[in-house]
Design a protein around this motif. Structure first.
Motif, mmCIF file in Angstrom:
data_model
loop_
_atom_site.group_PDB
_atom_site.id
_atom_site.type_symbol
_atom_site.label_atom_id
_atom_site.label_comp_id
_atom_site.label_asym_id
_atom_site.label_seq_id
_atom_site.Cartn_x
_atom_site.Cartn_y
_atom_site.Cartn_z
ATOM 1 N N ASP A 22 30.435 -3.280 -0.162
ATOM 2 C CA ASP A 22 29.698 -2.008 -0.199
ATOM 3 C C ASP A 22 28.527 -2.118 -1.161
ATOM 4 O O ASP A 22 28.632 -2.765 -2.212
ATOM 5 C CB ASP A 22 30.605 -0.867 -0.696
ATOM 6 N N ASP A 23 27.414 -1.469 -0.811
ATOM 7 C CA ASP A 23 26.256 -1.390 -1.701
ATOM 8 C C ASP A 23 25.931 0.096 -1.869
ATOM 9 O O ASP A 23 25.186 0.669 -1.095
ATOM 10 C CB ASP A 23 25.083 -2.166 -1.061
ATOM 11 N N TRP A 24 26.591 0.703 -2.866
ATOM 12 C CA TRP A 24 26.432 2.150 -3.075
ATOM 13 C C TRP A 24 25.513 2.419 -4.250
ATOM 14 O O TRP A 24 25.582 1.741 -5.274
ATOM 15 C CB TRP A 24 27.778 2.810 -3.405
ATOM 16 N N ARG A 25 24.687 3.445 -4.096
ATOM 17 C CA ARG A 25 23.969 4.010 -5.246
ATOM 18 C C ARG A 25 24.587 5.388 -5.461
ATOM 19 O O ARG A 25 24.303 6.311 -4.692
ATOM 20 C CB ARG A 25 22.469 4.136 -4.958
ATOM 21 N N ILE A 26 25.442 5.499 -6.457
ATOM 22 C CA ILE A 26 26.175 6.752 -6.659
ATOM 23 C C ILE A 26 25.300 7.733 -7.441
ATOM 24 O O ILE A 26 24.764 7.383 -8.501
ATOM 25 C CB ILE A 26 27.506 6.486 -7.389
ATOM 26 N N VAL A 27 25.136 8.929 -6.894
ATOM 27 C CA VAL A 27 24.278 9.937 -7.530
ATOM 28 C C VAL A 27 25.048 11.248 -7.688
ATOM 29 O O VAL A 27 26.047 11.472 -7.003
ATOM 30 C CB VAL A 27 22.983 10.176 -6.704
ATOM 31 N N ALA A 28 24.537 12.097 -8.592
ATOM 32 C CA ALA A 28 25.293 13.303 -8.949
ATOM 33 C C ALA A 28 25.078 14.462 -7.983
ATOM 34 O O ALA A 28 25.948 15.319 -7.832
ATOM 35 C CB ALA A 28 24.916 13.746 -10.360
ATOM 36 N N ASP A 29 23.912 14.508 -7.361
ATOM 37 C CA ASP A 29 23.639 15.644 -6.468
ATOM 38 C C ASP A 29 22.551 15.263 -5.460
ATOM 39 O O ASP A 29 22.045 14.145 -5.473
ATOM 40 C CB ASP A 29 23.248 16.894 -7.268
ATOM 41 N N MET A 30 22.189 16.235 -4.635
ATOM 42 C CA MET A 30 21.269 15.927 -3.541
ATOM 43 C C MET A 30 19.857 15.619 -4.051
ATOM 44 O O MET A 30 19.157 14.779 -3.483
ATOM 45 C CB MET A 30 21.261 17.097 -2.548
ATOM 46 N N ALA A 31 19.436 16.271 -5.139
ATOM 47 C CA ALA A 31 18.106 15.978 -5.694
ATOM 48 C C ALA A 31 18.055 14.517 -6.154
ATOM 49 O O ALA A 31 17.061 13.808 -5.921
ATOM 50 C CB ALA A 31 17.811 16.917 -6.866
ATOM 51 N N ALA A 32 19.140 14.052 -6.734
ATOM 52 C CA ALA A 32 19.201 12.655 -7.176
ATOM 53 C C ALA A 32 19.266 11.719 -5.964
ATOM 54 O O ALA A 32 18.743 10.591 -6.010
ATOM 55 C CB ALA A 32 20.406 12.443 -8.085
ATOM 56 N N ALA A 33 19.855 12.174 -4.885
ATOM 57 C CA ALA A 33 19.912 11.360 -3.662
ATOM 58 C C ALA A 33 18.504 11.170 -3.101
ATOM 59 O O ALA A 33 18.134 10.080 -2.666
ATOM 60 C CB ALA A 33 20.811 12.022 -2.626
ATOM 61 N N VAL A 34 17.704 12.236 -3.146
ATOM 62 C CA VAL A 34 16.314 12.158 -2.670
ATOM 63 C C VAL A 34 15.569 11.111 -3.503
ATOM 64 O O VAL A 34 14.912 10.213 -2.965
ATOM 65 C CB VAL A 34 15.611 13.530 -2.787
ATOM 66 N N ALA A 35 15.727 11.191 -4.820
ATOM 67 C CA ALA A 35 15.025 10.259 -5.713
ATOM 68 C C ALA A 35 15.488 8.823 -5.471
ATOM 69 O O ALA A 35 14.685 7.890 -5.555
ATOM 70 C CB ALA A 35 15.275 10.669 -7.170
ATOM 71 N N ALA A 36 16.776 8.662 -5.133
ATOM 72 C CA ALA A 36 17.334 7.312 -4.954
ATOM 73 C C ALA A 36 16.750 6.599 -3.730
ATOM 74 O O ALA A 36 16.882 5.386 -3.604
ATOM 75 C CB ALA A 36 18.853 7.400 -4.839
ATOM 76 N N LEU A 37 16.102 7.337 -2.844
ATOM 77 C CA LEU A 37 15.481 6.683 -1.679
ATOM 78 C C LEU A 37 14.236 5.895 -2.083
ATOM 79 O O LEU A 37 13.782 5.018 -1.346
ATOM 80 C CB LEU A 37 15.115 7.714 -0.602
ATOM 81 N N GLY A 38 13.676 6.237 -3.241
ATOM 82 C CA GLY A 38 12.542 5.482 -3.771
ATOM 83 C C GLY A 38 11.210 5.902 -3.183
ATOM 84 O O GLY A 38 11.124 6.854 -2.394
ATOM 85 N N GLU A 39 10.165 5.172 -3.564
ATOM 86 C CA GLU A 39 8.791 5.513 -3.148
ATOM 87 C C GLU A 39 8.443 4.913 -1.798
ATOM 88 O O GLU A 39 7.714 5.506 -1.003
ATOM 89 C CB GLU A 39 7.789 5.002 -4.204
ATOM 90 N N GLN A 40 8.943 3.692 -1.546
ATOM 91 C CA GLN A 40 8.581 2.993 -0.300
ATOM 92 C C GLN A 40 9.200 3.691 0.913
ATOM 93 O O GLN A 40 10.386 4.036 0.868
ATOM 94 C CB GLN A 40 9.092 1.540 -0.336
ATOM 95 N N PRO A 41 8.419 3.892 1.994
ATOM 96 C CA PRO A 41 8.977 4.560 3.180
ATOM 97 C C PRO A 41 10.199 3.817 3.738
ATOM 98 O O PRO A 41 10.192 2.600 3.847
ATOM 99 C CB PRO A 41 7.823 4.512 4.191
ATOM 100 N N GLN A 42 11.233 4.589 4.040
ATOM 101 C CA GLN A 42 12.466 4.031 4.588
ATOM 102 C C GLN A 42 12.890 4.885 5.778
ATOM 103 O O GLN A 42 12.480 6.032 5.922
ATOM 104 C CB GLN A 42 13.588 4.118 3.552
ATOM 105 N N ARG A 43 13.777 4.305 6.567
ATOM 106 C CA ARG A 43 14.373 5.060 7.674
ATOM 107 C C ARG A 43 15.798 5.410 7.220
ATOM 108 O O ARG A 43 16.678 4.536 7.127
ATOM 109 C CB ARG A 43 14.379 4.167 8.924
#
Ligand code: NAP
Length: 252
Positions: free
Chosen positions: A108-129
């Motif tokens: 597993d490759d998880w980025r564990i975050v505390a809430d949805m705002a942190a989930a948005v930030a965890a997607l990073g700057e580079q465009p992703q799908r």
């Protein structure tokens, strides 16, 4: 015994069905009313909020409820808080029926975050799908990151104004299979999955599919809720109710 089941999950539905066929219990199944075509058990059902802690407390007394089982989704934190407070006010015994959290497995490759705002930030700057498998309520948070394109899966359609600009919506209700989740991630060329740590088996195949494909998962941790007695399965919930039925339980 009148039992209020706070519902909205597979386990809540299954528990209600068990109680429906057991004449020792008179079960009432409560839903918030979020989904258009909810799955309803063969018990009395009540749809809509109670009106906060006071409304719930009043309802418990008026309906002569003897036990309450909070079987809501682990992310329905407000309802769980209200249940704890209303139980304290009314002395109605409360049990929380909650599935265990998913645990990180090898691969597993998880980025564990505390809430949805942190989930948005965890997607990073580079465009992703990104595949958003978080229900529809919190999709709007991702409008803050319009550089990504999103595949949004929900039971009912999210409000159009709350959708990020590059979004595609699929309407599906679980349970999902590993094969279908694998195909979905591959077919849609998903780079990253966003999930809540819901626990249980019905929503887990997407996590297994992401592991298989080496795709990272932004995993939103469960919100904190006040302490309540807990169990993880329906048999344990039933045993708790049966214990309350014993005459000695009422003398204590
Ligand atoms: P929430 O934020 O914790 O609750 C907001 C309000 O909705 C509560 O204060 C209560 O209104 C009402 N409510 C919530 N659950 C209820 C229930 N079972 N019966 C009657 N009223 C309820 O809840 P939520 O996250 O919006 O979830 C709503 C429902 O969807 C829950 O039943 C939950 O089990 C289900 N669900 C949620 C998620 C999720 O990710 N959040 C996922 C799957 C299913 P009043 O204060 O007026 O009583």
């Amino acid at each position: 015994m009148r039992v209020l089941i706070l519902g909205g999950t597979t386990e809540a539905f299954q528990l209600a069905q068990r109680l429906a066929g057991d004449d020792r219990f008179d079960a009432l199944y409560a839903l918030a009313g979020r989904t258009q075509k909810p799955l309803l058990p063969a018990t009395t059902c009540r749809i809509g909020g109670f009106g906060g802690v006071d409304g719930l407390a009043r309802w418990l007394v008026d309906e002569r409820v003897s036990a309450m089982i909070d079987a809501t989704h682990p992310f329905a934190a407000q309802m769980s808080r209200n249940a704890v407070e209303a139980a304290a006010i009314t002395y109605v015994p409360l049990l929380r029926l909650q599935r265990a959290e998913w645990q990180l497995q090898p691969g597993d490759d998880w980025r564990i975050v505390a809430d949805m705002a942190a989930a948005v930030a965890a997607l990073g700057e580079q465009p992703q799908r990104a595949f958003l498998a978080i229900g529809r309520k919190e999709v709007a948070a991702f409008t803050a990151a319009p550089q990504h394109s999103y595949l949004v899966r929900a039971v009912d359609a999210p409000n159009a104004e709350g959708l990020p600009p590059q979004s595609q919506v699929i309407l599906q209700r679980g349970p999902f299979t590993f094969a279908d989740e694998l195909a979905l991630l591959q077919h849609n060329r998903i780079d990253i999955v966003v999930s809540k740590n819901a626990g249980g088996t019905a929503a887990y195949p997407k996590i297994e599919a992401a592991r298989q494909l080496g795709i990272p998962v932004v995993m939103v941790a469960r919100p904190a809720v006040p302490h309540a007695p807990e169990c993880a399965d329906i048999d344990a919930a039933l045993a708790w109710l049966e214990e309350l039925l014993r005459p000695e339980a009422h003398r204590e």
